[in-house]
Design a protein around this motif. Structure first.
Motif, PDB file in Angstrom:
ATOM      1  N   PRO A 285      -6.181  19.674  -0.200  1.00  0.00           N
ATOM      2  CA  PRO A 285      -5.504  18.334  -0.638  1.00  0.00           C
ATOM      3  C   PRO A 285      -6.148  17.133  -0.234  1.00  0.00           C
ATOM      4  CG  PRO A 285      -3.762  19.923  -0.032  1.00  0.00           C
ATOM      5  CD  PRO A 285      -5.204  20.378   0.742  1.00  0.00           C
ATOM      6  N   THR A 286      -6.384  16.072  -1.055  1.00  0.00           N
ATOM      7  CA  THR A 286      -6.971  14.944  -0.798  1.00  0.00           C
ATOM      8  C   THR A 286      -5.900  13.872  -1.464  1.00  0.00           C
ATOM      9  OG1 THR A 286      -8.346  14.772  -2.688  1.00  0.00           O
ATOM     10  CG2 THR A 286      -9.288  15.648  -0.613  1.00  0.00           C
ATOM     11  N   THR A 287      -6.013  12.640  -0.973  1.00  0.00           N
ATOM     12  CA  THR A 287      -4.994  11.451  -1.460  1.00  0.00           C
ATOM     13  C   THR A 287      -5.933  10.301  -1.870  1.00  0.00           C
ATOM     14  OG1 THR A 287      -4.521  10.720   0.768  1.00  0.00           O
ATOM     15  CG2 THR A 287      -3.174  12.221  -0.045  1.00  0.00           C
ATOM     16  N   GLU A 288      -5.465   9.559  -2.737  1.00  0.00           N
ATOM     17  CA  GLU A 288      -5.959   8.081  -3.074  1.00  0.00           C
ATOM     18  C   GLU A 288      -5.108   7.215  -3.304  1.00  0.00           C
ATOM     19  OE1 GLU A 288      -9.013   6.667  -6.860  1.00  0.00           O
ATOM     20  OE2 GLU A 288      -8.285   8.674  -6.789  1.00  0.00           O
ATOM     21  N   ILE A 289      -5.231   5.986  -3.280  1.00  0.00           N
ATOM     22  CA  ILE A 289      -4.246   4.999  -3.574  1.00  0.00           C
ATOM     23  C   ILE A 289      -4.899   4.207  -4.854  1.00  0.00           C
ATOM     24  CG2 ILE A 289      -3.503   2.806  -3.081  1.00  0.00           C
ATOM     25  CD1 ILE A 289      -2.398   5.062  -1.208  1.00  0.00           C
ATOM     26  N   LYS A 290      -3.818   4.293  -5.993  1.00  0.00           N
ATOM     27  CA  LYS A 290      -4.219   3.792  -7.152  1.00  0.00           C
ATOM     28  C   LYS A 290      -3.327   2.630  -7.454  1.00  0.00           C
ATOM     29  CE  LYS A 290      -6.513   7.219  -9.934  1.00  0.00           C
ATOM     30  NZ  LYS A 290      -6.526   8.137 -11.262  1.00  0.00           N
ATOM     31  N   GLU A 291      -3.852   1.737  -8.068  1.00  0.00           N
ATOM     32  CA  GLU A 291      -3.166   0.346  -8.525  1.00  0.00           C
ATOM     33  C   GLU A 291      -3.107   0.290 -10.168  1.00  0.00           C
ATOM     34  OE1 GLU A 291      -3.996  -4.039  -8.318  1.00  0.00           O
ATOM     35  OE2 GLU A 291      -2.867  -3.313  -6.090  1.00  0.00           O
ATOM     36  N   VAL A 292      -1.981   0.437 -10.894  1.00  0.00           N
ATOM     37  CA  VAL A 292      -1.884   0.516 -12.294  1.00  0.00           C
ATOM     38  C   VAL A 292      -0.970  -0.496 -12.800  1.00  0.00           C
ATOM     39  CG1 VAL A 292      -2.906   2.869 -12.377  1.00  0.00           C
ATOM     40  CG2 VAL A 292      -0.256   2.392 -12.340  1.00  0.00           C
ATOM     41  N   GLU A 293      -1.279  -0.887 -13.979  1.00  0.00           N
ATOM     42  CA  GLU A 293      -0.258  -1.827 -14.699  1.00  0.00           C
ATOM     43  C   GLU A 293       0.414  -1.048 -15.684  1.00  0.00           C
ATOM     44  OE1 GLU A 293      -2.299  -5.111 -16.557  1.00  0.00           O
ATOM     45  OE2 GLU A 293      -2.456  -6.426 -14.475  1.00  0.00           O
ATOM     46  N   GLU A 294       1.793  -1.328 -15.790  1.00  0.00           N
ATOM     47  CA  GLU A 294       2.673  -0.588 -16.591  1.00  0.00           C
ATOM     48  C   GLU A 294       3.682  -1.188 -17.129  1.00  0.00           C
ATOM     49  OE1 GLU A 294       4.805   2.249 -14.368  1.00  0.00           O
ATOM     50  OE2 GLU A 294       2.998   3.495 -13.806  1.00  0.00           O
TER      51      GLU A 294
ATOM     52  N   LEU B  37       4.860  -8.563 -13.151  1.00  0.00           N
ATOM     53  CA  LEU B  37       4.007  -9.490 -13.566  1.00  0.00           C
ATOM     54  C   LEU B  37       4.738 -10.305 -14.631  1.00  0.00           C
ATOM     55  CD1 LEU B  37       0.730  -7.564 -13.407  1.00  0.00           C
ATOM     56  CD2 LEU B  37       1.651  -8.945 -11.681  1.00  0.00           C
ATOM     57  N   LYS B  38       5.523  -9.808 -15.397  1.00  0.00           N
ATOM     58  CA  LYS B  38       6.284 -10.553 -16.518  1.00  0.00           C
ATOM     59  C   LYS B  38       7.447  -9.788 -16.591  1.00  0.00           C
ATOM     60  CE  LYS B  38       4.715 -10.190 -20.763  1.00  0.00           C
ATOM     61  NZ  LYS B  38       4.096 -10.391 -22.053  1.00  0.00           N
TER      62      LYS B  38
ATOM     63  N   LEU C 111       5.830  -6.529 -17.973  1.00  0.00           N
ATOM     64  CA  LEU C 111       4.492  -5.855 -17.277  1.00  0.00           C
ATOM     65  C   LEU C 111       4.935  -5.877 -15.740  1.00  0.00           C
ATOM     66  CD1 LEU C 111       1.702  -4.617 -18.038  1.00  0.00           C
ATOM     67  CD2 LEU C 111       0.774  -6.870 -17.635  1.00  0.00           C
ATOM     68  N   LYS C 112       4.344  -4.848 -15.128  1.00  0.00           N
ATOM     69  CA  LYS C 112       4.400  -4.680 -13.661  1.00  0.00           C
ATOM     70  C   LYS C 112       3.320  -3.877 -13.115  1.00  0.00           C
ATOM     71  CE  LYS C 112       7.232  -0.512 -13.786  1.00  0.00           C
ATOM     72  NZ  LYS C 112       8.299   0.392 -13.781  1.00  0.00           N
ATOM     73  N   LYS C 113       3.009  -4.520 -11.773  1.00  0.00           N
ATOM     74  CA  LYS C 113       1.957  -3.563 -11.208  1.00  0.00           C
ATOM     75  C   LYS C 113       2.415  -2.716 -10.131  1.00  0.00           C
ATOM     76  CE  LYS C 113      -0.211  -6.081  -7.966  1.00  0.00           C
ATOM     77  NZ  LYS C 113      -1.070  -7.018  -7.211  1.00  0.00           N
TER      78      LYS C 113
END
Length: 207
Positions: free
Chosen positions: A30-39, A93-94, A68-70
């Motif tokens: 298993p590996t991990t990654e930090i992701k930043e997305v807008e929803e 964000l909004k 909208l949110k990050k």
């Protein structure tokens, strides 16, 4: 010399096998990654009920707007595929704007003639009058078509009886005596002299 080659081949195969196993193990680790997305933040619908507005009617007081949110996720992978993610934090964000709706709750009842009433009792009374009117018209039509009946009339609502006076052909004036009179309103009187039909508009003809 032949033994040496054989031994060397075994060693090479063993090394390759170990490397293959290591490769498989690495792929499944298993590996991990930090992701930043807008929803999108979907707006909510808020309903207010109005007892003065007719049931079934709706009015939009304010249209809704999505926000909208990050969002930051820690994403987990295994074998190159995502198997899970956990939210670390989020930033708006909004802001979303709620949709506001007014909905009527006032009851109403429609009679078969299209008139609206606020109570079921009023609506039922309307239906009763319509039925009575149909019965009245049918009874009067039948009565007026009968040559032996005159001055047909019907009970006032909610009565259901038709009335009439019996038609009798005028007696011959040469018969010499009277047996009664037919009044001007259709009433038959047994009087044969003065005062006959005094309450019925006078004598139409003598019998």
């Amino acid at each position: 010399m032949q033994k040496g080659k054989k031994v060397f081949g075994v060693i090479v195969c063993s090394v390759l096998g170990v490397l293959a196993v290591v490769g498989i193990a690495s792929a499944n680790t298993p590996t991990t990654e930090i992701k930043e997305v807008e929803e999108t933040i979907h707006y909510a619908i808020k309903t207010t009920y109005d007892s003065n507005m007719r049931e079934g009617n709706k009015e939009v007081k304010q249209e809704g707007k999505d926000g909208l949110k990050k969002v930051v996720y820690e994403v987990y992978y295994k074998g190159g595929k995502e198997i899970d993610r956990k939210k670390q934090n989020e930033t708006v964000l909004k802001e979303a704007v709620d949709k506001e709706v007014i909905e009527g709750t006032k009851k109403y009842y429609i009679c078969s003639n299209g008139v609206e009433y606020e109570t079921l009792g009023e609506k039922n009374e309307c239906e009763n009058r319509i039925t009575w009117e149909k019965q009245k018209n049918a009874a009067l039509a039948e009565c007026n078509a009968d040559p032996n009946k005159r001055n047909c009339w019907y009970d006032e609502y909610p009565g259901t009886t038709v009335h009439w006076t019996v038609y009798t052909a005028p007696a011959s004036r040469s018969s010499g005596y009277r047996t009664g009179a037919i009044c001007k309103d259709g009433w038959r009187s047994s009087a044969t002299g003065r005062g006959a039909c005094s309450h019925h508009g006078g004598v139409a003809y003598w019998i």
